[in-house]
Write a protein that holds these residues in place. Structure first.
Motif, PDB file in Angstrom:
ATOM      1  N   ASP A  39      47.922  39.561  54.598  1.00 44.50           N
ATOM      2  CA  ASP A  39      46.808  40.537  53.927  1.00 44.50           C
ATOM      3  C   ASP A  39      45.690  39.948  52.712  1.00 44.50           C
ATOM      4  O   ASP A  39      46.294  39.227  51.860  1.00 44.50           O
ATOM      5  CB  ASP A  39      47.581  41.836  53.308  1.00 44.50           C
ATOM      6  N   LEU A  40      44.688  40.551  52.831  1.00 48.53           N
ATOM      7  CA  LEU A  40      43.680  39.989  51.884  1.00 48.53           C
ATOM      8  C   LEU A  40      43.057  41.217  51.155  1.00 48.53           C
ATOM      9  O   LEU A  40      42.873  42.307  51.460  1.00 48.53           O
ATOM     10  CB  LEU A  40      42.461  39.326  52.633  1.00 48.53           C
ATOM     11  N   GLU A  41      42.864  40.729  49.813  1.00 48.08           N
ATOM     12  CA  GLU A  41      42.236  41.745  49.007  1.00 48.08           C
ATOM     13  C   GLU A  41      40.708  41.361  48.718  1.00 48.08           C
ATOM     14  O   GLU A  41      40.590  40.107  48.531  1.00 48.08           O
ATOM     15  CB  GLU A  41      42.484  42.163  47.653  1.00 48.08           C
ATOM     16  N   ILE A  52      36.925  36.799  49.005  1.00 52.62           N
ATOM     17  CA  ILE A  52      38.512  37.036  49.143  1.00 52.62           C
ATOM     18  C   ILE A  52      38.906  36.829  47.787  1.00 52.62           C
ATOM     19  O   ILE A  52      38.469  36.150  47.074  1.00 52.62           O
ATOM     20  CB  ILE A  52      39.172  36.257  50.011  1.00 52.62           C
ATOM     21  N   ILE A  55      45.292  36.908  48.504  1.00 52.43           N
ATOM     22  CA  ILE A  55      45.781  36.534  49.588  1.00 52.43           C
ATOM     23  C   ILE A  55      47.407  36.759  49.477  1.00 52.43           C
ATOM     24  O   ILE A  55      48.027  36.054  48.484  1.00 52.43           O
ATOM     25  CB  ILE A  55      45.590  35.186  50.115  1.00 52.43           C
ATOM     26  N   TRP A  57      51.065  36.700  51.742  1.00 55.48           N
ATOM     27  CA  TRP A  57      51.538  36.229  53.118  1.00 55.48           C
ATOM     28  C   TRP A  57      53.293  36.332  53.215  1.00 55.48           C
ATOM     29  O   TRP A  57      53.721  35.836  51.988  1.00 55.48           O
ATOM     30  CB  TRP A  57      50.847  35.181  53.848  1.00 55.48           C
ATOM     31  N   ALA A 119      48.356  41.287  61.024  1.00 52.45           N
ATOM     32  CA  ALA A 119      47.739  41.973  59.972  1.00 52.45           C
ATOM     33  C   ALA A 119      47.656  43.289  60.368  1.00 52.45           C
ATOM     34  O   ALA A 119      47.650  43.423  61.527  1.00 52.45           O
ATOM     35  CB  ALA A 119      46.525  41.440  59.479  1.00 52.45           C
ATOM     36  N   CYS A 122      43.562  43.942  61.821  1.00 51.87           N
ATOM     37  CA  CYS A 122      43.194  42.305  61.579  1.00 51.87           C
ATOM     38  C   CYS A 122      42.292  41.935  61.765  1.00 51.87           C
ATOM     39  O   CYS A 122      41.546  40.993  60.991  1.00 51.87           O
ATOM     40  CB  CYS A 122      44.178  41.669  62.574  1.00 51.87           C
ATOM     41  N   ASP A 125      40.639  40.933  58.106  1.00 55.38           N
ATOM     42  CA  ASP A 125      41.303  39.895  57.485  1.00 55.38           C
ATOM     43  C   ASP A 125      40.698  38.595  58.502  1.00 55.38           C
ATOM     44  O   ASP A 125      40.411  37.473  57.921  1.00 55.38           O
ATOM     45  CB  ASP A 125      42.497  39.893  57.735  1.00 55.38           C
ATOM     46  N   ARG A 126      40.864  38.759  59.724  1.00 57.40           N
ATOM     47  CA  ARG A 126      40.395  37.617  60.754  1.00 57.40           C
ATOM     48  C   ARG A 126      38.823  37.250  60.422  1.00 57.40           C
ATOM     49  O   ARG A 126      38.690  35.950  60.385  1.00 57.40           O
ATOM     50  CB  ARG A 126      40.542  37.988  62.286  1.00 57.40           C
ATOM     51  N   ALA A 187      48.114  42.475  48.013  1.00 52.03           N
ATOM     52  CA  ALA A 187      47.994  41.808  49.064  1.00 52.03           C
ATOM     53  C   ALA A 187      49.372  41.207  49.354  1.00 52.03           C
ATOM     54  O   ALA A 187      49.638  41.687  50.624  1.00 52.03           O
ATOM     55  CB  ALA A 187      47.342  40.468  48.887  1.00 52.03           C
TER      56      ALA A 187
END
Length: 219
Positions: A39-41, A52, A55, A57, A119, A122, A125-126, A187
C-alpha cells in the motif's frame, strides 16, 4: 536517447535482474504462488505530478503472512506534503529523516523477484510505482498485480449480492469477511488489512483456482 544509461546504470541493472526471474504461469495453483501485498500513501491522485510519502508491504508465502518481513518506509517528498497531510497524517517534519525512494525500490527489487503484487484498488498504486521506477531507474519492471477490490466485486456479483455505494472500500470488505478493521491511511496497516482480505478471498474460492483465474477476477 540513452542519456539515462549514463546517469543510473546500476539502477537500470536492478530492473534487468528482477525481470530475469520468471513469473508463475497462468495455470499455477493460486495457493502456491508467492505474493507481496503493498500500500502507498500519496500527496494526491495524479501519478505524474504527485508523490509517494510512505510504503508498506508484507509477503504471503504458502498462504501465510510473513510478519517478520513486514516493512514500512517514510519517503522523502521533493515538495511540501501540503493539505494531503489531512489524509495520510504525515507532515513535512515527519519526513525530514525519511528514506530516498530509489533506495526503497531497490530493496524491493532485490528481495521480491518472482512475486505477484497485490493491492486494494491496485490501479493507483501500480501507476505511481511505474512512474517512480521510470524516473529513478530508467525503466519500469515487469510487475503482475492483483486487485482485491475487483476480486471482491467479482465474488459478490457471483453471489448475486446488491452492492452499496461504499461496499468495496477496504474497511467494508474486511468487515464483510469478519476481519479486523484498523485505522485507514497508514501504509503498513492497510497492506496488512489487504493481505487478510486476500487470504480470505482465496479461502472462499474453489480449491483449484489458478493465478490466471485471479487475473481474470482482478480486471
Amino acid at each position: 536517447m540513452f542519456g539515462w544509461l549514463q546517469k543510473n546504470p546500476e539502477l537500470y541493472a536492478e530492473i534487468l535482474t528482477f525481470n530475469q526471474v520468471a513469473l508463475p504461469s497462468a495455470d499455477t495453483p493460486a495457493r502456491e504462488c508467492r505474493y507481496l501485498v503493498l500500500d502507498l500513501e500519496l500527496t494526491g491522485l495524479n501519478a505524474k505530478q504527485d508523490h509517494i510519502v510512505s510504503i508498506g508491504w508484507l509477503p504471503i508465502v504458502e498462504q501465510h503472512i510473513r510478519l517478520s518481513e513486514a516493512r514500512h518506509y517514510l519517503i522523502e517528498a521533493p515538495v511540501s506534503v501540503g493539505q494531503s497531510a489531512i489524509y495520510h497524517g504525515l507532515h513535512d517534519s515527519d519526513l525530514k529523516d525519511a528514506q530516498e525512494l530509489a533506495d526503497v525500490l531497490t530493496f524491493l527489487l532485490k528481495q521480491y523477484p518472482g512475486y505477484i503484487f497485490v493491492a486494494h484498488h491496485c490501479r493507483l498504486d501500480r501507476a505511481f510505482l511505474q512512474i517512480a521506477f521510470q524516473r529513478h531507474f530508467g525503466k519500469a519492471p515487469r510487475m503482475l498485480f492483483l486487485d482485491t477490490l475487483n476480486i471482491e466485486y467479482h465474488r459478490l456479483q457471483k453471489l448475486g449480492s446488491r452492492l452499496a455505494t461504499d461496499a468495496l472500500r477496504l474497511p467494508q470488505c474486511l468487515a464483510r469477511h469478519h476481519l479486523p478493521v484498523s485505522a485507514q491511511h497508514h501504509a503498513l496497516e492497510d497492506a496488512y488489512g489487504c493481505a487478510l482480505l486476500f487470504l480470505s478471498q482465496l479461502k472462499k474460492s474453489h480449491s483449484a483456482i489458478t493465478l490466471g483465474d485471479l487475473q481474470l477476477h482482478s480486471r
